[in-house]
Design a protein around this motif. Sequence first.
Motif, mmCIF file in Angstrom:
data_model
loop_
_atom_site.group_PDB
_atom_site.id
_atom_site.type_symbol
_atom_site.label_atom_id
_atom_site.label_comp_id
_atom_site.label_asym_id
_atom_site.label_seq_id
_atom_site.Cartn_x
_atom_site.Cartn_y
_atom_site.Cartn_z
ATOM 1 N N GLU A 115 -3.784 -11.143 4.227
ATOM 2 C CA GLU A 115 -3.195 -9.833 4.496
ATOM 3 C C GLU A 115 -4.226 -8.724 4.585
ATOM 4 O OE1 GLU A 115 -0.446 -9.451 1.325
ATOM 5 O OE2 GLU A 115 1.139 -10.613 2.298
ATOM 6 N N THR A 141 -5.623 -5.458 8.000
ATOM 7 C CA THR A 141 -5.710 -4.020 7.728
ATOM 8 C C THR A 141 -7.104 -3.491 8.086
ATOM 9 O OG1 THR A 141 -6.495 -4.186 5.422
ATOM 10 C CG2 THR A 141 -4.123 -4.364 5.797
ATOM 11 N N ARG A 178 -7.224 -3.069 11.925
ATOM 12 C CA ARG A 178 -6.558 -1.846 12.381
ATOM 13 C C ARG A 178 -7.431 -0.622 12.134
ATOM 14 N NH1 ARG A 178 -1.925 -4.693 10.467
ATOM 15 N NH2 ARG A 178 -2.095 -3.834 8.367
ATOM 16 N N ARG A 179 -8.086 -0.582 11.006
ATOM 17 C CA ARG A 179 -8.954 0.552 10.675
ATOM 18 C C ARG A 179 -10.148 0.633 11.629
ATOM 19 N NH1 ARG A 179 -10.874 0.305 4.714
ATOM 20 N NH2 ARG A 179 -12.769 -0.670 5.491
ATOM 21 N N ARG A 229 -0.581 4.249 10.293
ATOM 22 C CA ARG A 229 -0.738 2.850 9.901
ATOM 23 C C ARG A 229 -1.889 2.675 8.911
ATOM 24 N NH1 ARG A 229 -0.156 0.629 15.988
ATOM 25 N NH2 ARG A 229 2.122 0.411 16.073
ATOM 26 N N ASP A 260 -1.883 1.362 5.078
ATOM 27 C CA ASP A 260 -2.783 0.285 4.634
ATOM 28 C C ASP A 260 -3.533 0.681 3.366
ATOM 29 O OD1 ASP A 260 -2.067 -1.403 6.687
ATOM 30 O OD2 ASP A 260 -3.717 -0.811 7.993
ATOM 31 N N TYR A 310 -2.803 -1.660 0.436
ATOM 32 C CA TYR A 310 -3.977 -2.503 0.176
ATOM 33 C C TYR A 310 -5.177 -1.603 -0.117
ATOM 34 C CZ TYR A 310 -0.914 -5.857 2.463
ATOM 35 O OH TYR A 310 0.154 -6.639 2.806
#
Length: 292
Positions: free
Chosen positions: A154, A158, A161-162, A200, A204, A208
């Motif tokens: 998971e 993230t 995406r970053r 988003r 995240d 996380y």
Amino acid sequence: MEWLVSLLGAALIMVALRDLFHTLWHPTRHGGLSRLVMAALWKLAGRLRARRRVVGLVGPLAMVTVVGMWAVTIILGWAIVYWPHMPEAFAFAPGSGLSQEPELLDSIYLSLVMVATLGLGDIVPAEGWLRVASPLEALIGFVLLTATVSWVLEIFPTLTRRRVLAIRLALLHRTDPSVRQLDCAVGASLLGSLATEVVRVRIDFTQYAEGYYFHDGEDHSSLAATIGYATHLAQLGQAARRVDVRLTAALLAGALEDLATILDQRFLHTDGEPAEVFAAYAADHGRAPTGA
């Protein structure tokens, strides 16, 4: 006295399970032992001279350290539960020689076997409550393994995406659009999509938080270095004539404000404005913020 020792072991187990629960499934801004370990490793890496070479290892090393901490705490906790009742409450396989070992060593061995779900059968609980407790440890061991695999699977999406947002902002900075260029339907769509990506990333960091301690590589893929330019784009959009451009620019500015709030509350503690928070974010990651 025996039951007090066993209760101490049960308390250790609950501490580990609580930390696992809050880290993976119910993150809070206050964090737990896992977040303290990660923050300590991050600060230690920041003080080393070879920061660039070391900081990239902090995220993966911190995850391994936290999982090891959970495993050791659970194993020791169950060993302490068994210890006062060893060997009277257990049956030993003939010829194993285990009953001749120190009671604590036998307890740790049994705990290791149970948490690994090996089921060797050379030490078997003889009392009723232990026959229920021992399989429960095996179940917790299975949960720990599953949770660790899920955590790894998971966290990396993230980070992707970053980094995608960071590279997109770096490309926009290279293009350096003007207010006139943004003052169109394409500009409104661009600012709206950036606002969505920022939201988003904000989620995240909430879900996380350990992702903060992962190094993003080069400046063009580092959100810490490029996020300040998103603020500049929001300001350009708010100066446009089109209503839809101003609206999406306001959405982007609001999303950036929320992101700055999360970063400041959970990691930086500057109590400053978004621009100051983003500058502190860049400095904490050893980056120079991208200018307008």
